[in-house]
Scaffold this active site. Sequence first.
Site, short mmCIF file in Angstrom:
data_model
loop_
_atom_site.label_atom_id
_atom_site.label_comp_id
_atom_site.label_asym_id
_atom_site.label_seq_id
_atom_site.Cartn_x
_atom_site.Cartn_y
_atom_site.Cartn_z
N TRP A 177 -5.44 2.01 10.52
CA TRP A 177 -5.50 1.90 9.12
C TRP A 177 -5.20 0.39 8.68
O TRP A 177 -6.10 0.10 7.89
CB TRP A 177 -4.82 2.91 8.39
CG TRP A 177 -5.08 2.66 6.79
CD1 TRP A 177 -3.91 2.18 5.92
CD2 TRP A 177 -5.93 2.92 6.14
NE1 TRP A 177 -4.37 2.24 4.77
CE2 TRP A 177 -5.72 2.48 4.93
CE3 TRP A 177 -7.56 3.23 6.32
CZ2 TRP A 177 -6.73 2.65 3.75
CZ3 TRP A 177 -8.18 3.23 5.47
CH2 TRP A 177 -7.90 3.04 3.86
N GLU A 213 -11.72 5.59 4.97
CA GLU A 213 -10.98 6.31 5.92
C GLU A 213 -11.87 6.83 6.96
O GLU A 213 -11.50 6.79 8.37
CB GLU A 213 -10.39 7.79 5.27
CG GLU A 213 -9.36 7.71 4.47
CD GLU A 213 -7.90 7.30 5.14
OE1 GLU A 213 -8.02 7.23 6.33
OE2 GLU A 213 -7.02 7.09 4.12
N TYR A 231 0.82 -1.11 -0.06
CA TYR A 231 -0.16 0.00 -0.13
C TYR A 231 0.72 1.05 -0.02
O TYR A 231 0.67 2.11 -0.94
CB TYR A 231 -0.92 -0.13 1.39
CG TYR A 231 -1.67 1.21 1.46
CD1 TYR A 231 -2.78 1.54 0.67
CD2 TYR A 231 -1.50 2.17 2.68
CE1 TYR A 231 -3.55 2.68 0.89
CE2 TYR A 231 -2.22 3.33 2.66
CZ TYR A 231 -3.23 3.47 1.90
OH TYR A 231 -3.90 4.61 2.09
#
Length: 200
Positions: free
Chosen positions: A54, A46, A24
């Site tokens: 995350w 988000e 990522y």
Amino acid sequence: MTNLYDDGVARCDWHTSDPIYLDYHDHEWGRPQYDSLKLFEMLCLEGMQAGLSWITILKRRENYREAFDRFDPVVIANYTEEKVEELMANAGIIRNRLKINAIVANAKAYLAIEQEQPFNHFIWSFVGDKPIIHQYTEIKAIPASSKESLQMSKTLKKKGFKFVGETICYAFMQATGMVNDHETNCFCYKELSGTLEREL
């Protein structure tokens, strides 16, 4: 301060060697995203991160895509209470009713904006239609919000979006390349800083 990982590549000091996170970081985070639907998806994801890490959401991203019809706002905007209950029973996502309902609300707000202008034009207008290139040398210098993310948050809330506080909006801006917050010694910073501008 960037970390030199096992492969000899200098990356941002995220304190993780998880392959999903590294992929990522290397191929997505901080790279300008101009596709309206992908921007919508990231904004929703988000928001799902609120109160969590995350990586918790990232590892469930494919589950979210499957559960939420590939983040098609037209489909999501028409979700029924029965569909919400189905999502509440889905162990592949975070089963938080407020967050699930937020994605439905966000889909409706997205479609309303699209009636006026392309969503990507709307979102990128908060940074003057081009990425803000920072020069942070260590992670502790990177802020959690900015005047741009605060303005984005206020505007999105007025338009009906949920889970879009200024910190969430800043994380969204980082993820979609609206700001370049790769540390200056990270290989991504060098790669991106000279190639960030593009016409919408």
